[in-house]
Scaffold this active site. Structure first.
Site, PDB file in Angstrom:
ATOM      1  N   GLY A 120      33.214  -1.831  39.000  1.00 47.91           N
ATOM      2  CA  GLY A 120      32.210  -2.705  38.393  1.00 47.91           C
ATOM      3  C   GLY A 120      31.318  -3.407  39.396  1.00 47.91           C
ATOM      4  CB  ALA A 121      31.251  -3.626  42.991  1.00 51.15           C
ATOM      5  N   GLY A 122      28.901  -1.855  41.043  1.00 49.78           N
ATOM      6  CA  GLY A 122      27.636  -1.136  41.169  1.00 49.78           C
ATOM      7  C   GLY A 122      27.639  -0.155  42.325  1.00 49.78           C
ATOM      8  CG  ASP A 170      25.173   6.370  40.447  1.00 48.84           C
ATOM      9  OD1 ASP A 170      24.155   6.070  41.092  1.00 48.84           O
ATOM     10  OD2 ASP A 170      25.587   5.720  39.477  1.00 48.84           O
TER      11      ASP A 170
HETATM   12  C1  GLA Z   1      23.394   3.552  37.646  1.00 44.80           C
HETATM   13  C2  GLA Z   1      23.140   4.983  37.173  1.00 44.80           C
HETATM   14  C3  GLA Z   1      22.136   5.682  38.088  1.00 44.80           C
HETATM   15  C4  GLA Z   1      20.883   4.856  38.305  1.00 44.80           C
HETATM   16  C5  GLA Z   1      21.256   3.417  38.687  1.00 44.80           C
HETATM   17  C6  GLA Z   1      20.051   2.530  38.763  1.00 44.80           C
HETATM   18  O1  GLA Z   1      24.058   3.554  38.875  1.00 44.80           O
HETATM   19  O2  GLA Z   1      24.328   5.702  37.134  1.00 44.80           O
HETATM   20  O3  GLA Z   1      21.824   6.954  37.561  1.00 44.80           O
HETATM   21  O4  GLA Z   1      20.059   4.896  37.189  1.00 44.80           O
HETATM   22  O5  GLA Z   1      22.175   2.852  37.771  1.00 44.80           O
HETATM   23  O6  GLA Z   1      19.218   2.926  39.794  1.00 44.80           O
END
Ligand code: GLA
Length: 378
Positions: A120-122, A170
């Protein structure tokens, strides 16, 4: 115990000897946020944190998967109707199904896995999980699927089994990562280039607000839908390539919300290209300036920030940090910060102190180490 060791010994304990080990990383993104599904550019790199899995075909038509971090076993078959109940297992199940749809004869296997990407940290813990299994199953079942398609397996898993209409960034970063290099990917043509990234005199560091973001069932899909509506109004497949003039010309025909979403995306596309140019000249001041603009665009126009992240970006600004912004999908998670070495210690200490005074806990600090993508471990 080292993560690799932990995963291997748990496998032996539960399923016996002979497993193969695979790893895939999480990612950072320097700039280009919410541009991937708009056909634009992104600038990610893989990190030194990820998922490690031990895996071995078991001669049945069932998968037995054990999550070491959650201390939980999931057992499921490989037909569409066999979707497991545990949400973490949807990622593995989805990857199996997506590989099968691409003609790979995936059979039953046993597996254990663990990770050190903060959830959940992006930082794309879910892409790391998907890429690990896509890469492993491709090798173990002689899939002959190329790396782009492996990334798409992960993306389709999100779309079809996890409810997130994500872009490709990602999974691409996780599969293609290379030590010391960022990657500029054109998400429309899928052309990409490695950019060695060693900003002399600067550090990249993540500050994790520890506000958990969950993209599942979140406004993430709504953001994408807004962009698609505007692109359609403009008669384009993607927002990529649209100009502010074009957007202003249809302003009365779209909602104010859609207008602001598109304004952010158009600005972000310009910023990614400006950052690429600036990197060629080692002009990190421009890179940093763009990062701040991205942050406030994501906060005000795209509305994917939160109070804690705005606070961290503001503290960075006060401390003279070169660039700081929300990283990833938003709604919580980390900021990514480009900091001059001489300001680093003071910035980290100040951010910890101020954040703790306001929110009762310190942000977590992860120095960025740009690392390799999906691979088999010896
Ligand atoms: C998430 C999604 C990615 C991208 C980012 C925002 O990580 O999985 O595909 O859209 O958000 O840049």
């Amino acid at each position: 115990m080292e993560m690799k060791q932990k995963v291997a010994s748990k496998f032996e304990e539960l399923f016996g000897a002979g497993a193969f080990l695979y790893a895939s990383p999480g990612r950072i993104n320097l700039i280009g946020e919410h541009t991937d599904y708009n056909g634009g550019f992104v600038f990610p790199g893989a990190v030194d944190k990820g998922i490690i899995a031990a895996i071995k075909p078991n001669g049945t038509d069932k998968v037995r998967a054990f999550s070491i971090d959650l201390d939980e076993l999931a057992e499921f078959g490989l037909r569409e109707e066999d979707k497991p109940v545990q949400s973490w297992a949807h990622y593995i199940f989805g990857v199996c199904r997506e590989m099968q749809k691409r003609g790979v004869e995936v059979k039953g296997f046993d597996t254990t896995f663990a990770g050190d990407v903060p959830l959940g940290a992006g930082m794309s813990s879910s892409a790391a999980l998907e890429s690990t299994y896509a890469f492993a199953l491709n090798e173990l079942y002689n899939g002959n699927i190329d790396k782009f398609e492996l990334a798409r397996v992960g993306q389709s898993t999100e779309h079809n089994y996890c409810g997130v209409n994500c872009g490709i960034m990602d999974q691409f970063a996780s599969v293609f990562g290379k030590e010391g290099c960022l990657m500029r990917l054109d998400c429309r043509s899928m052309e990409f280039a490695y950019f060695p990234f060693h900003p002399e005199g600067y550090k990249l560091v993540l500050l994790d607000s520890v506000v958990k973001h969950a993209l599942v069932g979140s406004p993430y899909n709504d953001r994408r839908a807004s962009c698609e509506r505007v692109a359609k109004m403009l008669g384009q497949e993607f927002l990529r390539g649209a100009t502010m003039e074009q957007l202003d010309a249809i302003k009365d025909k779209i909602s104010d919300e859609d207008y602001r979403r598109a304004r952010y995306v158009i600005g972000e596309e310009r910023r990614v290209l400006a950052v690429c140019d600036a990197l060629e000249r080692d002009d990190y001041e421009t890179v940093g300036k763009c990062m701040f603009e991205t942050h406030w665009g994501m906060s005000k126009d795209y509305e994917v920030s939160c109070e804690e992240l705005d606070f961290l970006a503001a503290v960075a600004e006060e401390c003279g940090v070169t660039g700081s912004r929300i990283m990833g999908g938003g709604f919580g998670g980390c900021t990514i910060n480009l900091v001059k070495e001489e300001l680093y210690d003071n910035f980290i200490a100040t951010a910890k102190e101020k954040f703790a005074a306001k929110y009762g806990h310190e942000p977590k600090v992860y120095p960025v180490i740009i690392s390799d993508g999906s691979r088999r471990l010896e």
